[in-house]
Design a protein around this motif. Sequence first.
Motif, PDB file in Angstrom:
ATOM      1  N   ALA A   1      60.673  43.415  23.502  1.00 14.01           N
ATOM      2  CA  ALA A   1      59.665  42.280  23.543  1.00 14.01           C
ATOM      3  C   ALA A   1      58.941  41.957  22.489  1.00 14.01           C
ATOM      4  N   MET A   2      58.682  42.995  21.489  1.00 11.82           N
ATOM      5  CA  MET A   2      57.898  42.592  20.138  1.00 11.82           C
ATOM      6  C   MET A   2      59.203  41.634  19.295  1.00 11.82           C
ATOM      7  N   ARG A   3      60.403  41.932  19.506  1.00 15.09           N
ATOM      8  CA  ARG A   3      61.324  41.133  18.728  1.00 15.09           C
ATOM      9  C   ARG A   3      61.218  39.852  19.217  1.00 15.09           C
ATOM     10  N   ALA A   4      60.867  39.438  20.458  1.00 14.83           N
ATOM     11  CA  ALA A   4      60.884  38.090  21.299  1.00 14.83           C
ATOM     12  C   ALA A   4      59.439  37.630  21.024  1.00 14.83           C
ATOM     13  N   GLY A   5      58.674  38.436  20.243  1.00 12.98           N
ATOM     14  CA  GLY A   5      57.372  37.818  19.927  1.00 12.98           C
ATOM     15  C   GLY A   5      56.272  37.930  21.103  1.00 12.98           C
ATOM     16  N   LEU A   6      56.239  38.707  22.126  1.00 13.01           N
ATOM     17  CA  LEU A   6      55.415  38.942  23.168  1.00 13.01           C
ATOM     18  C   LEU A   6      54.346  39.550  22.888  1.00 13.01           C
ATOM     19  N   PRO A   7      53.239  39.301  23.177  1.00 17.94           N
ATOM     20  CA  PRO A   7      51.961  40.249  23.232  1.00 17.94           C
ATOM     21  C   PRO A   7      52.355  41.416  24.091  1.00 17.94           C
ATOM     22  N   ILE A   8      51.941  42.501  23.656  1.00 17.94           N
ATOM     23  CA  ILE A   8      52.266  43.658  24.553  1.00 17.94           C
ATOM     24  C   ILE A   8      50.941  44.212  25.171  1.00 17.94           C
ATOM     25  N   ILE A   9      51.164  44.665  26.354  1.00 19.51           N
ATOM     26  CA  ILE A   9      49.968  45.399  27.225  1.00 19.51           C
ATOM     27  C   ILE A   9      50.899  46.652  27.582  1.00 19.51           C
ATOM     28  N   SER A  10      50.205  47.660  27.022  1.00 21.97           N
ATOM     29  CA  SER A  10      50.872  49.176  27.380  1.00 21.97           C
ATOM     30  C   SER A  10      49.870  50.283  27.158  1.00 21.97           C
ATOM     31  N   THR A  11      50.553  51.503  27.518  1.00 23.75           N
ATOM     32  CA  THR A  11      49.617  52.437  27.816  1.00 23.75           C
ATOM     33  C   THR A  11      49.336  53.515  26.653  1.00 23.75           C
TER      34      THR A  11
ATOM     35  N   ILE B   1      42.350  37.455  29.488  1.00 25.33           N
ATOM     36  CA  ILE B   1      43.257  36.476  29.031  1.00 25.33           C
ATOM     37  C   ILE B   1      43.193  35.142  29.839  1.00 25.33           C
ATOM     38  N   LEU B   2      42.910  35.240  31.129  1.00 21.77           N
ATOM     39  CA  LEU B   2      42.576  33.991  31.952  1.00 21.77           C
ATOM     40  C   LEU B   2      41.300  33.346  31.472  1.00 21.77           C
ATOM     41  N   ASN B   3      40.293  34.037  31.162  1.00 21.14           N
ATOM     42  CA  ASN B   3      38.978  33.582  30.686  1.00 21.14           C
ATOM     43  C   ASN B   3      39.103  32.874  29.227  1.00 21.14           C
ATOM     44  N   GLY B   4      40.158  32.884  28.490  1.00 26.21           N
ATOM     45  CA  GLY B   4      40.528  32.244  27.264  1.00 26.21           C
ATOM     46  C   GLY B   4      39.924  33.063  26.106  1.00 26.21           C
ATOM     47  N   LYS B   5      39.638  34.364  26.400  1.00 26.49           N
ATOM     48  CA  LYS B   5      38.890  35.091  25.483  1.00 26.49           C
ATOM     49  C   LYS B   5      40.025  35.983  24.574  1.00 26.49           C
ATOM     50  N   VAL B   6      41.348  35.425  24.667  1.00 29.64           N
ATOM     51  CA  VAL B   6      42.161  36.080  23.735  1.00 29.64           C
ATOM     52  C   VAL B   6      43.136  35.063  23.137  1.00 29.64           C
ATOM     53  N   ASP B   7      43.258  35.364  21.822  1.00 30.01           N
ATOM     54  CA  ASP B   7      44.321  34.584  20.870  1.00 30.01           C
ATOM     55  C   ASP B   7      45.646  35.189  21.216  1.00 30.01           C
ATOM     56  N   LEU B   8      46.527  34.628  22.104  1.00 31.16           N
ATOM     57  CA  LEU B   8      47.759  34.883  22.319  1.00 31.16           C
ATOM     58  C   LEU B   8      48.692  34.560  21.414  1.00 31.16           C
ATOM     59  N   GLU B   9      48.491  33.475  20.472  1.00 32.64           N
ATOM     60  CA  GLU B   9      49.463  32.997  19.661  1.00 32.64           C
ATOM     61  C   GLU B   9      49.384  34.041  18.489  1.00 32.64           C
ATOM     62  N   LYS B  10      48.244  34.450  18.111  1.00 34.60           N
ATOM     63  CA  LYS B  10      47.951  35.361  17.000  1.00 34.60           C
ATOM     64  C   LYS B  10      48.464  36.878  17.497  1.00 34.60           C
ATOM     65  N   LEU B  11      48.358  37.192  18.551  1.00 33.09           N
ATOM     66  CA  LEU B  11      48.703  38.563  18.995  1.00 33.09           C
ATOM     67  C   LEU B  11      50.507  38.511  19.029  1.00 33.09           C
ATOM     68  N   SER B  12      50.987  37.373  19.250  1.00 33.06           N
ATOM     69  CA  SER B  12      52.390  37.027  19.292  1.00 33.06           C
ATOM     70  C   SER B  12      52.867  37.179  17.836  1.00 33.06           C
ATOM     71  N   TYR B  13      52.239  36.389  16.966  1.00 30.10           N
ATOM     72  CA  TYR B  13      52.481  36.525  15.509  1.00 30.10           C
ATOM     73  C   TYR B  13      52.720  38.002  15.046  1.00 30.10           C
ATOM     74  N   PHE B  14      51.566  38.764  15.273  1.00 34.12           N
ATOM     75  CA  PHE B  14      51.492  40.108  14.801  1.00 34.12           C
ATOM     76  C   PHE B  14      52.726  41.057  15.551  1.00 34.12           C
ATOM     77  N   SER B  15      52.810  40.517  16.860  1.00 36.29           N
ATOM     78  CA  SER B  15      53.955  41.402  17.582  1.00 36.29           C
ATOM     79  C   SER B  15      55.381  41.354  17.035  1.00 36.29           C
ATOM     80  N   ARG B  16      55.769  39.981  16.382  1.00 34.74           N
ATOM     81  CA  ARG B  16      57.042  39.790  15.915  1.00 34.74           C
ATOM     82  C   ARG B  16      56.961  40.379  14.409  1.00 34.74           C
TER      83      ARG B  16
END
Length: 251
Positions: free
Chosen positions: A172-182, A214-229
Amino acid sequence: LILPYKNGYLSTVCCDIALKNLEKNVLEKVDKIIFVSKSSLEIFNTFYKEYSNKAIYIYNGIRDIEKQQQINFNEKPLKFICVGTLNGRKGQELILETAIKLQKEIENKIIFYIVGGGPKYDEYQRKVKELKLENIIISLGNRDDIKELLEKSHIFILPSFDEGLPIAIIEAMRAGLPIISTKVGGIPEMFENNKEGFLIEPKIEDIEKVILKILNGKVDLEKLSYFSRKKYEENFALETMIKKYAEVINE
């Protein structure tokens, strides 16, 4: 290895002694003991301090994709993907329970793709249908196009109760996806909370908080994606793993 039976049952004491002797024999003869996570290494060193000088950890690495897809986080509905065997351990049941609780808030806004077969697959499918959640949760079963499915998704979720160092998160990180895990097993070593994604407890309430955020727009998904990759490139690329194993062999 021959072990005595007592009253029709294998003697537990003899079994323990035999396994300990076998274990000691192996540990004394090997040159290196390599773990795939730091947490596993630390557990080993707690019980086997006398062999700690032989033990190290090297993260698993996977081959990169030819071309990374640009993720459109403005696309609706947001596609969450969970990849793992349905056996109770990976926590897909928590996703189901969260969908029940938030059905009105997330309908037409989020789709959960559950990828993987396993002993609880049929039961999971049945519950989704009974609860009329087919427009929110789509169970895809076993697939051989995981890479393509990840590239079409927006967010990866894996609410496991128990883990080692999941390859699914690396993919998932290779694909640049933000991660939600335990916060279990080696997962807290893989990414930082609020940097590449969100580290949570395996609880419905924690999943709910992140989703609403996330739904309330309080998360910068693009930023999370960048750092995930970026985290994949630095820690979990195939070349990085090969280089570290080569260093061990060259020693």
